[in-house]
Design a protein around this motif. Structure first.
Motif, mmCIF file in Angstrom:
data_model
loop_
_atom_site.group_PDB
_atom_site.id
_atom_site.type_symbol
_atom_site.label_atom_id
_atom_site.label_comp_id
_atom_site.label_asym_id
_atom_site.label_seq_id
_atom_site.Cartn_x
_atom_site.Cartn_y
_atom_site.Cartn_z
ATOM 1 N N GLY A 122 0.911 -1.256 0.116
ATOM 2 C CA GLY A 122 -0.028 -0.019 -0.064
ATOM 3 C C GLY A 122 1.059 1.163 -0.096
ATOM 4 N N PRO A 123 0.305 2.455 0.106
ATOM 5 C CA PRO A 123 0.877 3.718 0.137
ATOM 6 C C PRO A 123 2.015 3.859 1.226
ATOM 7 C CG PRO A 123 -1.258 4.062 0.844
ATOM 8 C CD PRO A 123 -0.972 2.671 0.673
ATOM 9 N N ASP A 124 2.012 3.094 2.451
ATOM 10 C CA ASP A 124 3.156 3.352 3.232
ATOM 11 C C ASP A 124 3.974 2.380 3.323
ATOM 12 O OD1 ASP A 124 1.134 1.492 4.106
ATOM 13 O OD2 ASP A 124 1.370 1.973 6.274
ATOM 14 N N PHE A 125 4.081 1.299 2.148
ATOM 15 C CA PHE A 125 4.824 0.236 2.270
ATOM 16 C C PHE A 125 6.469 0.403 2.241
ATOM 17 C CE2 PHE A 125 6.556 -3.829 0.227
ATOM 18 C CZ PHE A 125 6.784 -4.361 1.284
ATOM 19 N N ASN A 126 6.695 1.822 1.647
ATOM 20 C CA ASN A 126 8.301 2.129 1.377
ATOM 21 C C ASN A 126 8.493 3.351 2.238
ATOM 22 O OD1 ASN A 126 8.973 -0.237 -0.708
ATOM 23 N ND2 ASN A 126 7.352 0.785 -1.821
ATOM 24 N N ARG A 127 7.808 3.584 3.282
ATOM 25 C CA ARG A 127 7.978 4.758 3.965
ATOM 26 C C ARG A 127 9.255 4.542 4.597
ATOM 27 N NH1 ARG A 127 3.983 7.980 7.322
ATOM 28 N NH2 ARG A 127 5.089 9.663 6.306
ATOM 29 N N TRP A 128 9.856 5.655 4.825
ATOM 30 C CA TRP A 128 11.294 5.719 5.809
ATOM 31 C C TRP A 128 11.302 5.657 7.110
ATOM 32 C CZ3 TRP A 128 15.379 9.813 3.733
ATOM 33 C CH2 TRP A 128 15.661 9.491 2.399
ATOM 34 N N PRO A 129 12.015 4.834 8.027
ATOM 35 C CA PRO A 129 13.238 4.821 7.603
ATOM 36 C C PRO A 129 13.480 3.372 6.999
ATOM 37 C CG PRO A 129 13.046 4.271 10.054
ATOM 38 C CD PRO A 129 11.764 4.885 9.360
ATOM 39 N N LEU A 130 14.450 3.302 6.140
ATOM 40 C CA LEU A 130 14.525 1.986 4.995
ATOM 41 C C LEU A 130 16.129 1.362 5.552
ATOM 42 C CD1 LEU A 130 13.666 3.647 1.625
ATOM 43 C CD2 LEU A 130 12.022 2.363 3.084
ATOM 44 N N THR A 131 16.091 0.154 5.160
ATOM 45 C CA THR A 131 17.321 -0.666 5.181
ATOM 46 C C THR A 131 18.123 -0.350 3.967
ATOM 47 O OG1 THR A 131 16.321 -2.595 4.248
ATOM 48 C CG2 THR A 131 16.142 -2.515 6.436
ATOM 49 N N GLU A 132 19.196 -0.714 3.920
ATOM 50 C CA GLU A 132 20.235 -0.676 2.876
ATOM 51 C C GLU A 132 19.458 -1.271 1.541
ATOM 52 O OE1 GLU A 132 20.997 -1.880 5.636
ATOM 53 O OE2 GLU A 132 22.308 -0.686 6.751
ATOM 54 N N SER A 133 18.804 -2.229 1.862
ATOM 55 C CA SER A 133 17.926 -3.010 0.733
ATOM 56 C C SER A 133 16.713 -2.214 0.284
ATOM 57 C CB SER A 133 17.911 -4.444 0.905
ATOM 58 O OG SER A 133 17.165 -4.833 1.878
ATOM 59 N N GLY A 134 16.122 -1.273 1.069
ATOM 60 C CA GLY A 134 15.191 -0.713 0.634
ATOM 61 C C GLY A 134 13.955 -0.978 1.340
ATOM 62 N N ASP A 135 14.084 -2.252 2.473
ATOM 63 C CA ASP A 135 12.932 -2.309 3.046
ATOM 64 C C ASP A 135 12.521 -1.421 4.234
ATOM 65 O OD1 ASP A 135 12.314 -5.299 2.105
ATOM 66 O OD2 ASP A 135 14.590 -5.581 2.492
ATOM 67 N N SER A 136 11.145 -1.243 4.404
ATOM 68 C CA SER A 136 10.836 -0.080 5.306
ATOM 69 C C SER A 136 10.726 -0.755 6.493
ATOM 70 C CB SER A 136 9.163 0.287 5.120
ATOM 71 O OG SER A 136 8.791 0.944 6.132
ATOM 72 N N LEU A 137 11.493 -0.129 7.612
ATOM 73 C CA LEU A 137 11.638 -0.631 9.043
ATOM 74 C C LEU A 137 10.129 0.055 9.631
ATOM 75 C CD1 LEU A 137 15.366 0.057 9.776
ATOM 76 C CD2 LEU A 137 14.259 -2.001 9.607
ATOM 77 N N TYR A 138 9.906 1.186 9.124
ATOM 78 C CA TYR A 138 8.693 1.765 9.429
ATOM 79 C C TYR A 138 7.474 0.749 9.253
ATOM 80 C CZ TYR A 138 4.307 4.853 8.790
ATOM 81 O OH TYR A 138 3.303 5.319 8.673
#
Length: 406
Positions: free
Chosen positions: A42-58
């Motif tokens: 969804g719209p928040d799936f890639n929200r920051w903070p991100l890991t080095e590989s682009g996964d959203s810790l949020y």
């Protein structure tokens, strides 16, 4: 994690903070929480903070211990499937948390066509349906005008999404309240929770609304000073900055004894005709006379030498430290039984919380990681909606649903 809500099935169709945090709290108390997500997230799936590989810790932080069903919410069949899932049968089902619009395809009327006694907690921005986020509500209720230092006229937004988090917690309370009522009267309900109402009500509950409506001026910026009592940040001789608060008479007397400034404070009391130990408001009123005494006393002492007396005298204080230091503090993170290191879908292993509340009479269970998008699609369609394996396969082939990795 606890099992107090074991057996409840809550469906969540929500993004960002308030809705997902509501589902998170319910999951941490044992409810089965099933998210439906758009295929791909969804719209928040890639929200920051991100890991080095682009996964959203949020995202994985807010969605621990949940299940995920991936649905094409742009398709009519996918939307119909989401409605069926939100209003799925079962005595402990038909519980839905969402921030989708009140008049859209997930309207309460649409849900009731599937299940008459469905319970829906709907997070909103403004009560009239207009969009809002925590920051836009916060500026509207005036909190940034009270925040910051008095010599800087710019409003300061707080980085913590307080209204989102309060709304999420209130939503969990409202859902369980509506469920108790349903068990008694058999009725479903929609509970609408606008961020604006949570913010406005919170300020009113703290007396701020009654204050300005009674003719008081807007509260000025005070930096780190505590309104209405004695409290502020002070710097010790060894350069440590601490926040110090003295609300009770015991805290006040212990503070004076630790710093050895009882006589100097007594002189101020005699001059202004007040007893600071008896009235916290007087300490605030005369703070400009008191703060210099405390600044001087702290500047002459190292923090380490004061801590034993602080603790013995019940002084209330805390040290300013960055989050990178706080995570090593055993009272907060490392060593705190609320937290446990687990591996999340991002592949990163780190401390995550279970339920923030502790129940001494019950065993604390380990927190579970967030799901991958679509990880539980087949399981939920088969077991919750009772679809056949052939029907589930057809939905996959038609692009209506997807499994993990789609």
């Amino acid at each position: 994690m606890y099992d107090l809500l074991k057996g409840l099935r809550v469906v969540e169709g929500a993004a960002f903070v308030a809705g997902p945090s509501c589902g998170l709290y319910l999951a941490q108390m044992g409810a089965e929480v099933i998210r439906f997500d758009n295929i791909g997230g969804g719209p928040d799936f890639n929200r920051w903070p991100l890991t080095e590989s682009g996964d959203s810790l949020y995202w994985e932080g807010l969605n621990k211990s949940k299940k995920s069903v991936a649905i094409n919410l742009s398709s009519p069949e996918g939307r119909a499937l989401a409605v069926r899932l939100a209003a799925a049968p079962g005595e402990n089902g038909g519980l839905f948390v969402t921030n989708f619009p009140a008049e859209g395809f997930l309207s309460y009327e649409a849900l009731r066509k599937i299940r008459e006694d469905v319970i829906c907690v709907r997070v909103m921005g403004w009560a009239d349906g207009k969009p809002a986020l925590d920051y836009t509500v916060n500026c509207a209720v005036g909190v940034p005008e009270m925040t910051g230092h008095p010599d800087d006229p710019r409003p300061v937004n707080h980085m913590l999404p307080a209204w989102d988090l309060l709304t999420g917690a209130y939503g969990a309370f409202a859902l369980t309240s509506a469920l108790i009522a349903r068990r008694m009267d058999g009725r479903g309900r929609e509970v609408r929770l606008p961020l604006s109402d949570i913010a406005a009500a919170s300020l009113a509950n703290l007396g701020m609304v009654g204050d300005v409506m009674g003719g008081a001026p807007d509260r000025p910026r005070m930096g780190n000073a505590l309104y209405g009592a004695f409290g502020r940040d002070f710097v010790t001789r060894d350069g440590k900055r601490i926040m110090l608060v003295a609300i009770t008479a015991r805290q006040w007397r212990g503070l004076l004894q630790t710093l050895g400034i009882g006589d100097a404070v007594a002189a101020v009391e005699a001059e202004v005709g007040a007893s600071f130990a008896d009235d916290e408001g007087l300490r605030f009123e005369h703070r400009d006379r008191l703060f210099p005494l405390f600044d001087t006393a702290f500047a002459a002492r190292d923090l380490a030498e004061m801590i034993p007396t602080f603790d013995a005298q019940g002084v209330c204080w805390g040290i300013y430290q960055p989050l990178s230091a706080a995570v090593e503090d055993p009272r907060l993170y490392r060593g705190n039984p609320v937290f446990e290191e687990i591996v999340q879908p991002s592949g990163r292993r780190y401390l995550v919380p279970g339920a923030a509340g502790t129940i001494p009479q019950d065993a604390r269970l380990s927190p579970r990681p967030a799901p991958r998008i679509g990880q539980h699609t087949d399981e939920v369609l088969l077991e919750v909606l009772g679809l056949s394996s052939g029907e589930v396969g057809r939905l996959h082939d038609a692009g209506v649903v997807a499994g993990p990795g789609a």
